[in-house]
Motif scaffolding. Sequence first.
Motif, PDB file in Angstrom:
ATOM      1  N   VAL A 255       4.326   7.788  -0.357  1.00  0.00           N
ATOM      2  CA  VAL A 255       4.127   7.823  -1.817  1.00  0.00           C
ATOM      3  C   VAL A 255       2.891   6.986  -2.117  1.00  0.00           C
ATOM      4  N   HIS A 256       2.601   6.144  -1.372  1.00  0.00           N
ATOM      5  CA  HIS A 256       1.405   5.268  -1.853  1.00  0.00           C
ATOM      6  C   HIS A 256       0.054   6.046  -1.349  1.00  0.00           C
ATOM      7  N   GLY A 257       0.012   6.764  -0.351  1.00  0.00           N
ATOM      8  CA  GLY A 257      -0.891   7.447   0.449  1.00  0.00           C
ATOM      9  C   GLY A 257      -1.679   6.478   1.263  1.00  0.00           C
ATOM     10  N   ALA A 258      -3.067   6.448   1.327  1.00  0.00           N
ATOM     11  CA  ALA A 258      -3.838   6.031   2.520  1.00  0.00           C
ATOM     12  C   ALA A 258      -3.889   4.589   2.115  1.00  0.00           C
ATOM     13  N   ILE A 259      -3.806   4.146   0.748  1.00  0.00           N
ATOM     14  CA  ILE A 259      -4.081   2.609   0.339  1.00  0.00           C
ATOM     15  C   ILE A 259      -3.139   1.760   1.047  1.00  0.00           C
ATOM     16  N   GLY A 260      -1.750   2.558   1.187  1.00  0.00           N
ATOM     17  CA  GLY A 260      -0.617   1.685   1.835  1.00  0.00           C
ATOM     18  C   GLY A 260      -1.270   1.233   3.440  1.00  0.00           C
ATOM     19  N   TYR A 261      -1.899   1.805   4.213  1.00  0.00           N
ATOM     20  CA  TYR A 261      -2.695   1.393   5.344  1.00  0.00           C
ATOM     21  C   TYR A 261      -3.441  -0.006   5.184  1.00  0.00           C
ATOM     22  N   THR A 262      -4.073   0.029   4.175  1.00  0.00           N
ATOM     23  CA  THR A 262      -5.348  -1.060   4.263  1.00  0.00           C
ATOM     24  C   THR A 262      -4.769  -2.536   4.211  1.00  0.00           C
ATOM     25  N   GLN A 263      -5.341  -3.587   4.634  1.00  0.00           N
ATOM     26  CA  GLN A 263      -4.971  -4.753   4.687  1.00  0.00           C
ATOM     27  C   GLN A 263      -4.861  -5.495   3.576  1.00  0.00           C
ATOM     28  N   GLU A 264      -5.712  -4.933   2.672  1.00  0.00           N
ATOM     29  CA  GLU A 264      -5.943  -5.468   1.439  1.00  0.00           C
ATOM     30  C   GLU A 264      -4.644  -5.418   0.476  1.00  0.00           C
ATOM     31  N   PHE A 265      -4.085  -4.375   0.833  1.00  0.00           N
ATOM     32  CA  PHE A 265      -2.786  -3.957  -0.158  1.00  0.00           C
ATOM     33  C   PHE A 265      -1.636  -4.609   0.407  1.00  0.00           C
ATOM     34  N   ASP A 266      -0.882  -5.220  -0.374  1.00  0.00           N
ATOM     35  CA  ASP A 266       0.306  -6.191   0.058  1.00  0.00           C
ATOM     36  C   ASP A 266       1.261  -5.288   0.881  1.00  0.00           C
ATOM     37  N   LEU A 267       1.494  -3.918   0.534  1.00  0.00           N
ATOM     38  CA  LEU A 267       2.561  -3.347   1.224  1.00  0.00           C
ATOM     39  C   LEU A 267       2.512  -3.239   2.681  1.00  0.00           C
ATOM     40  N   SER A 268       1.135  -3.391   3.334  1.00  0.00           N
ATOM     41  CA  SER A 268       0.826  -3.387   4.749  1.00  0.00           C
ATOM     42  C   SER A 268       1.456  -4.509   5.410  1.00  0.00           C
ATOM     43  N   LEU A 269       1.766  -5.622   4.713  1.00  0.00           N
ATOM     44  CA  LEU A 269       2.522  -6.756   5.376  1.00  0.00           C
ATOM     45  C   LEU A 269       4.118  -6.346   5.649  1.00  0.00           C
ATOM     46  N   TRP A 270       4.574  -5.534   4.797  1.00  0.00           N
ATOM     47  CA  TRP A 270       6.036  -5.206   5.137  1.00  0.00           C
ATOM     48  C   TRP A 270       6.130  -3.773   6.075  1.00  0.00           C
ATOM     49  N   LEU A 271       5.205  -3.168   5.999  1.00  0.00           N
ATOM     50  CA  LEU A 271       5.152  -1.900   7.096  1.00  0.00           C
ATOM     51  C   LEU A 271       5.103  -2.575   8.202  1.00  0.00           C
ATOM     52  N   GLY A 272       4.014  -3.377   8.740  1.00  0.00           N
ATOM     53  CA  GLY A 272       3.898  -4.158   9.986  1.00  0.00           C
ATOM     54  C   GLY A 272       5.221  -4.767  10.440  1.00  0.00           C
ATOM     55  N   ARG A 273       5.748  -5.614   9.595  1.00  0.00           N
ATOM     56  CA  ARG A 273       7.063  -6.377   9.817  1.00  0.00           C
ATOM     57  C   ARG A 273       8.175  -5.419  10.077  1.00  0.00           C
ATOM     58  N   ILE A 274       8.333  -4.537   9.425  1.00  0.00           N
ATOM     59  CA  ILE A 274       9.418  -3.327   9.649  1.00  0.00           C
ATOM     60  C   ILE A 274       9.242  -2.867  11.153  1.00  0.00           C
ATOM     61  N   ARG A 275       7.883  -2.455  11.392  1.00  0.00           N
ATOM     62  CA  ARG A 275       7.461  -1.641  12.628  1.00  0.00           C
ATOM     63  C   ARG A 275       7.852  -2.418  13.916  1.00  0.00           C
ATOM     64  N   ALA A 276       7.551  -3.603  13.827  1.00  0.00           N
ATOM     65  CA  ALA A 276       7.752  -4.795  14.831  1.00  0.00           C
ATOM     66  C   ALA A 276       9.115  -4.996  14.954  1.00  0.00           C
TER      67      ALA A 276
END
Length: 298
Positions: A255-276
């Motif tokens: 739903v966020h689109g490509a912006i969700g991948y970027t390190q500048e966007f806070d969502l990426s912190l939770w995406l990485g944490r969940i994946r780990a």
Amino acid sequence: MRFVLDEDQRDFAAALESLLAGADTVGAARAWADGDAGPGLALWKRLADLGVLSLATDATPVEVAIAFEALGRHVVPGPWIESAAYLPVALGREVEGVATVALLPHVPHALDADVADEVYVGSTPVTGVRERLTSVDRTRRLFRVDGVDDAGAVRGAEPSREAFDLAVLACAAELIGAGERVLADSVTYVKQRKQFGREIGSYQAIKHALADVRIALDFARPLVHGAALGEVDASAAKVACGDAAYLAARTGLQVHGAIGYTQEFDLSLWLGRIRALVTAWGTPDFHRGRLLEQLGAR
């Protein structure tokens, strides 16, 4: 089973949420990922003063689950599962400062060993910290340590089933917290982001996708409660929470689109944490196999 927190537990949860909501946990996580442990260690001390490090020895698994859901929701950095769940039970005492552990096959590398005051392989202290490895979660700084050789053999490791199960429960609770945060942020985003003149949250496909996440998280949470009360195996909680949080991460990214991948966007912190965390403290296949063995033994 109806699970309701008692007054003391509600007060603890409220105090923890108040502390973390007022702290710059995202800033601490970003600094931690960049090698600046200062903000994260300051937050560590505040949480320790609140009693988080003593929960495994002085409270119950319910309080442990409450704490780790909050830690996941606020993406708090540091080896909390190791310090506040596994090691206090494995060692029979509260740890002093920051502690971490390697425990094959499920924890092959020591998390944040470079900033830890105590480093263990199983329940045996080690003195040598070797090279840093890459993690899908930038805030999880993994290190090889002496006592685990390159072939994967472990010297002096004596895994504790009770300690391992509490760590698994903590990991499951942290996944639930992270999944809830991703869902909340995604709902907020789809109410603001417009496409073709409409908020994207008004489209049925997005509503249904987010509703699926809501259902998955709601079905997983009772397993955390059940595991904390000893009514459900911790492996069941880990599998359900891992699946639900991963669905939240995938849907949040969509739903966020490509912006969700970027390190500048806070969502990426939770995406990485969940994946780990999905594969931390036992992969989904390991925990499903564990559950099947228990069913076969009945």
